[in-house]
Design a protein around this motif. Structure first.
Motif, PDB file in Angstrom:
ATOM      1  N   THR A   1       0.822  -1.218   0.000  1.00 48.72           N
ATOM      2  CA  THR A   1       0.000   0.000   0.000  1.00 48.72           C
ATOM      3  C   THR A   1       0.856   1.268   0.000  1.00 48.72           C
ATOM      4  O   THR A   1       0.322   2.364  -0.117  1.00 48.72           O
TER       5      THR A   1
ATOM      6  N   HIS B   1       2.704   2.832  -2.368  1.00 49.65           N
ATOM      7  CA  HIS B   1       2.795   2.648  -3.813  1.00 49.65           C
ATOM      8  C   HIS B   1       4.128   3.114  -4.387  1.00 49.65           C
ATOM      9  O   HIS B   1       4.691   2.445  -5.267  1.00 49.65           O
ATOM     10  N   ALA B   2       4.643   4.213  -3.906  1.00 49.94           N
ATOM     11  CA  ALA B   2       5.932   4.690  -4.407  1.00 49.94           C
ATOM     12  C   ALA B   2       7.030   3.679  -4.109  1.00 49.94           C
ATOM     13  O   ALA B   2       7.920   3.436  -4.942  1.00 49.94           O
TER      14      ALA B   2
ATOM     15  N   VAL C   1       6.687   0.456  -3.863  1.00 48.63           N
ATOM     16  CA  VAL C   1       6.555  -0.692  -4.760  1.00 48.63           C
ATOM     17  C   VAL C   1       7.448  -0.510  -5.983  1.00 48.63           C
ATOM     18  O   VAL C   1       8.219  -1.402  -6.358  1.00 48.63           O
ATOM     19  N   PHE C   2       7.364   0.657  -6.596  1.00 47.58           N
ATOM     20  CA  PHE C   2       8.169   0.922  -7.788  1.00 47.58           C
ATOM     21  C   PHE C   2       9.663   0.918  -7.460  1.00 47.58           C
ATOM     22  O   PHE C   2      10.479   0.394  -8.225  1.00 47.58           O
TER      23      PHE C   2
ATOM     24  N   GLU D   1      -7.908  -1.729  -0.632  1.00 46.57           N
ATOM     25  CA  GLU D   1      -6.685  -0.978  -0.902  1.00 46.57           C
ATOM     26  C   GLU D   1      -5.487  -1.910  -1.118  1.00 46.57           C
ATOM     27  O   GLU D   1      -4.619  -1.639  -1.948  1.00 46.57           O
TER      28      GLU D   1
ATOM     29  N   VAL E   1      -5.899  -1.943  -5.182  1.00 54.36           N
ATOM     30  CA  VAL E   1      -5.025  -0.817  -5.522  1.00 54.36           C
ATOM     31  C   VAL E   1      -3.553  -1.206  -5.357  1.00 54.36           C
ATOM     32  O   VAL E   1      -2.711  -0.882  -6.206  1.00 54.36           O
ATOM     33  N   GLY E   2      -3.236  -1.917  -4.272  1.00 49.06           N
ATOM     34  CA  GLY E   2      -1.856  -2.364  -4.083  1.00 49.06           C
ATOM     35  C   GLY E   2      -1.403  -3.309  -5.187  1.00 49.06           C
ATOM     36  O   GLY E   2      -0.255  -3.248  -5.643  1.00 49.06           O
TER      37      GLY E   2
ATOM     38  N   ALA F   1      -0.666  -1.349  -8.338  1.00 46.29           N
ATOM     39  CA  ALA F   1       0.665  -0.727  -8.258  1.00 46.29           C
ATOM     40  C   ALA F   1       1.750  -1.726  -8.648  1.00 46.29           C
ATOM     41  O   ALA F   1       2.694  -1.390  -9.382  1.00 46.29           O
ATOM     42  N   GLN F   2       1.617  -2.956  -8.182  1.00 49.16           N
ATOM     43  CA  GLN F   2       2.596  -3.991  -8.521  1.00 49.16           C
ATOM     44  C   GLN F   2       2.581  -4.310 -10.018  1.00 49.16           C
ATOM     45  O   GLN F   2       3.631  -4.474 -10.647  1.00 49.16           O
TER      46      GLN F   2
ATOM     47  N   GLU G   1       1.625  -2.310 -12.435  1.00 45.04           N
ATOM     48  CA  GLU G   1       2.196  -1.157 -13.133  1.00 45.04           C
ATOM     49  C   GLU G   1       3.727  -1.174 -13.066  1.00 45.04           C
ATOM     50  O   GLU G   1       4.412  -0.932 -14.068  1.00 45.04           O
ATOM     51  N   ALA G   2       4.253  -1.450 -11.878  1.00 44.00           N
ATOM     52  CA  ALA G   2       5.709  -1.463 -11.712  1.00 44.00           C
ATOM     53  C   ALA G   2       6.345  -2.571 -12.541  1.00 44.00           C
ATOM     54  O   ALA G   2       7.370  -2.359 -13.207  1.00 44.00           O
TER      55      ALA G   2
END
Length: 251
Positions: A65, A67-68, A70-71, A112, A116-117, A120-121, A123-124
């Motif tokens: 969660t 998100h930044a 994660v990347f 979340e 959403v989490g 994020a994964q 996307e990364a």
């Protein structure tokens, strides 16, 4: 079948993530493991390094969660291993409370984390795979993605339906770029998450058998996999057709 040597697994400190890490280590794969609980993660990594000295096992603390972060973590793993061949989006929660009972906080946390989490994964990972022009993304959804379920399962099933839909869309977008996406839908596999249930489900399989089935399915890289295939493939058809009265029995 493409050999995916460097594999990133989120939520790897316990449950399905830990089980898959053990299975892939036994197959000689390099691992990038992350989770919130670094003590358990470090114990697992030390065990795998000792048992399989020919592999690399990298670890990072990660709350999906954030998100930044994660990347950042995914990029750090890529730099450490040279490339990422497969990312398994596994971290998740099984919490939930009946709708309208004053526990929006619990249901929000599940959504979340699981939706959403997980996005994020994805996307990364997809960003890295686009640069590499190759990669396999395995998204651990759930059999519960098939329908809406009542009671404590409402937020959970909604989060899994959402991430399965996102994975389907990502597959359509990324497939033309040489990137494979698999929507993995486990049934009942013994884990910390399922251990909190008050009743033992007769369809539950052991953690080891479940991990073996998951890894076998992921290695095949299909568009979608119900795991284990028996009885969850035929049950997936039955659940789609089931009347609402039957679904209420899950509450």
């Amino acid at each position: 079948m493409v050999l995916r040597q460097n594999i990133l697994i989120t939520g790897a400190s316990s449950g399905l993530g830990e089980g898959m890490a053990r299975q892939f280590a036994a197959r000689g794969r390099n691992l990038a493991l992350c989770a919130r609980r670094t003590d358990r993660l470090d114990e697992l990594a030390a065990e795998l390094r000792a048992g399989y000295p020919g592999i690399t096992v990298a670890t990072r603390a990660l709350d999906v969660t954030d998100h930044a972060r994660v990347f950042e973590v995914f990029d750090e793993f890529r730099a450490e291993l040279g490339r990422l061949d497969r990312v398994i989006v596994n971290a998740g929660l099984g919490k939930g409370q009946p709708v309208g009972t004053g526990r929006f906080d619990v249901n929000r946390q599940t959504l979340e984390t699981n939706l959403v989490g997980a996005v994020a994964q994805i996307e990364a990972a997809a960003g890295i795979f686009r640069e590499q022009k190759d990669g396999h993304l395995a998204v651990i959804s759930s059999f519960m993605a098939l329908r809406g379920f009542p009671g404590n399962l409402t937020a959970y099933s909604a989060s899994k339906a959402g991430i399965s839909a996102f994975a389907d869309g990502a597959r359509l977008e990324l497939g033309r770029l040489g990137i494979t996406v698999t929507d993995v839908r486990p049934g009942y596999i013994d884990s910390e998450m399922t251990a909190r249930a008050t009743k033992r489900n007769p369809l539950m399989v052991s953690a080891e058998a479940g991990a073996q089935a998951l890894v076998k399915a992921i290695e095949a890289e299909p568009k979608r996999a119900y795991v284990p295939s028996w009885p969850w493939v035929p049950l997936s058809v039955a659940i789609r057709m089931a009347p609402s009265a039957l679904l209420r029995k899950f509450a």
